[in-house]
Design an enzyme around this catalytic site. Sequence first.
Site, PDB file in Angstrom:
ATOM      1  N   SER A 196      -4.343 -40.286 -59.270  1.00 28.78           N
ATOM      2  CA  SER A 196      -3.807 -41.357 -58.748  1.00 28.78           C
ATOM      3  C   SER A 196      -2.712 -41.366 -57.609  1.00 28.78           C
ATOM      4  CB  SER A 196      -3.473 -42.317 -59.956  1.00 28.78           C
ATOM      5  OG  SER A 196      -4.554 -43.326 -60.072  1.00 28.78           O
ATOM      6  N   LYS A 199      -2.865 -43.142 -54.550  1.00 31.68           N
ATOM      7  CA  LYS A 199      -2.473 -44.357 -54.394  1.00 31.68           C
ATOM      8  C   LYS A 199      -1.159 -44.516 -53.273  1.00 31.68           C
ATOM      9  CE  LYS A 199      -4.060 -46.571 -58.283  1.00 31.68           C
ATOM     10  NZ  LYS A 199      -4.746 -45.567 -59.074  1.00 31.68           N
ATOM     11  N   SER A 389      -0.778 -48.439 -61.871  1.00 32.45           N
ATOM     12  CA  SER A 389      -1.552 -47.618 -61.449  1.00 32.45           C
ATOM     13  C   SER A 389      -3.059 -48.488 -61.598  1.00 32.45           C
ATOM     14  CB  SER A 389      -1.686 -46.265 -62.004  1.00 32.45           C
ATOM     15  OG  SER A 389      -2.297 -45.417 -61.260  1.00 32.45           O
TER      16      SER A 389
END
Length: 556
Positions: A196, A199, A389
């Site tokens: 993640s 991102k 997230s």
Amino acid sequence: MGAVVGAGDRRRGTAAGLFGAALLVAGTVLGSGGGAYAQPSPPAGGHSAGHGEDGKKHDGGDGDRGGDRGHDRGHDRGGDQGRNRVGAAEPTGPTGAAGPSTTPPPGTPPAGPAGPPTGAPATPAAGRPAPVAGAVLASVEAGPGAALPTAQGLQQALAAALADRNLGTVSFAVADAADGRVLYGSGENAPATPASTTKLATTVAALSLIPGDTRLATRVVKGANPGEITLVGGGDPTLTALPADQVQIGGAPADADTAPASLEALARQTAAALKAAGTTAVKLDYDLSLYAGSPQHKNYDAANIALVTPLMIDEGKVDPKSREDAPARVADPAGQAADAFAAQLKAQGITVDGKAKPAAAPASATAPVLGRVDSPTVARLVERLLTTSDNTLAEAIARQAALAAHQPASFEGAATAVTQELARLGVPMTGVVLGDGSGLSTGNAIPPAVLVHLLALASSEQHPTLRPVLTGLPIAGFTGTLGKRFGAGSGAAEAAGLVRAKTGSLNGVNTLAGTVVDAEGRLLAFAVMTKTTAAADTARAAMDRVVARLAACGCH
């Protein structure tokens, strides 16, 4: 490790200063306004309260379903980019919430107490007081007055923590946040699976391509034939069917800046317009033409991410109020949204004949608008998706970046747009491979040095529009996906409140990239990327201890 002990003693003596002027926006989210734009007022009938992501972390695929279950959720140009199609994002001008941040000069006193960042839980973990809000990036400006850590000092301070076998194969980079210069690292230029932390790439590119005060519009327009109306998806997955008093983001009630658009408000507007024209019965279809390609992520599991469609409500959750780490998603998000809209119209006295169907052709750009509701600003959405997230929201923002870059609004088009925009910004792209905007893809690859470069860009005075990337990062021990980390007994508790970082997890992969204020008030950017067979919680705790050593020393 003597340097660490001495630095820890120094830090205890300067804790108040660090939590004040040196603490990077601990609890402030851009305006939160940033100063360039006024606080937003809800558009007519539009920016209404709705449901948000639950703020619990779940990283990747079908892995880590204990502590963080699945994939981390929950990723300068203005002009008219991305607005050449019906339903594309539209900036709101001076009424938007977020614009370029104004940075007070070094020594500016703290702004005073503030709650957690927007979208974060209201109550700090473990009963600790919330960090005092500091000036945005005050430590970046003040930091150069403090001596830079040296490679030798960093090596000495981090050696023991990095030797933890629970980290498995680890690569990392530590940089000066003021200019992005890598001070120390190991394997810092080698591509690693980012999970993640992808991102960070998505949101830096998106905020560079899209004005931060842009809002995503969901509209209803007259159809091609009398008595027909079309619900036009604008790419806002946060559109909600919940009543305002049931809306929560990250476990806390939404405020005027963050409340999602309301499907009920859209139905109310539409019904009023129809009744004014003497219409009480309609046929409804819905336009999904904004996006291209398959809506299904390659690692789709109907939990960590919804099908990515330009029309959905409550991120496609079966239960919009679910606080599950990986909530069940509906099989047809767009159809669910259309059915819910039809029910809302019925409640307003408008009969919908038959079942809503996908439109045979895109709605005309000149079709009269019967109703419109707008999302929070892109800056707010970026903060939300980073704090919690949120995979579904990250993919939506990635598609807005694709539209702004004149690429197809698909997984492939979004990856191309992000890659090209980062290269334009001067990010070294050697070894970078992107297959999505959320980090669910196991084929993504980003070197640690690139992650710290992205963080330095977001810190830069030359790129104030990127500031939501920093203000959206979870605060260690307090908010979002770091809310339950850096706690008592973790070996990293001293760094609580001093670290803001994006988490990432897939099966066997754990990553952490963000900023940390060291013992002398210097803001450092870091990225730690691991591949290990250790349990996810164990590996994350080991990473947290590495970062805590940065907070505890000057490392000269």
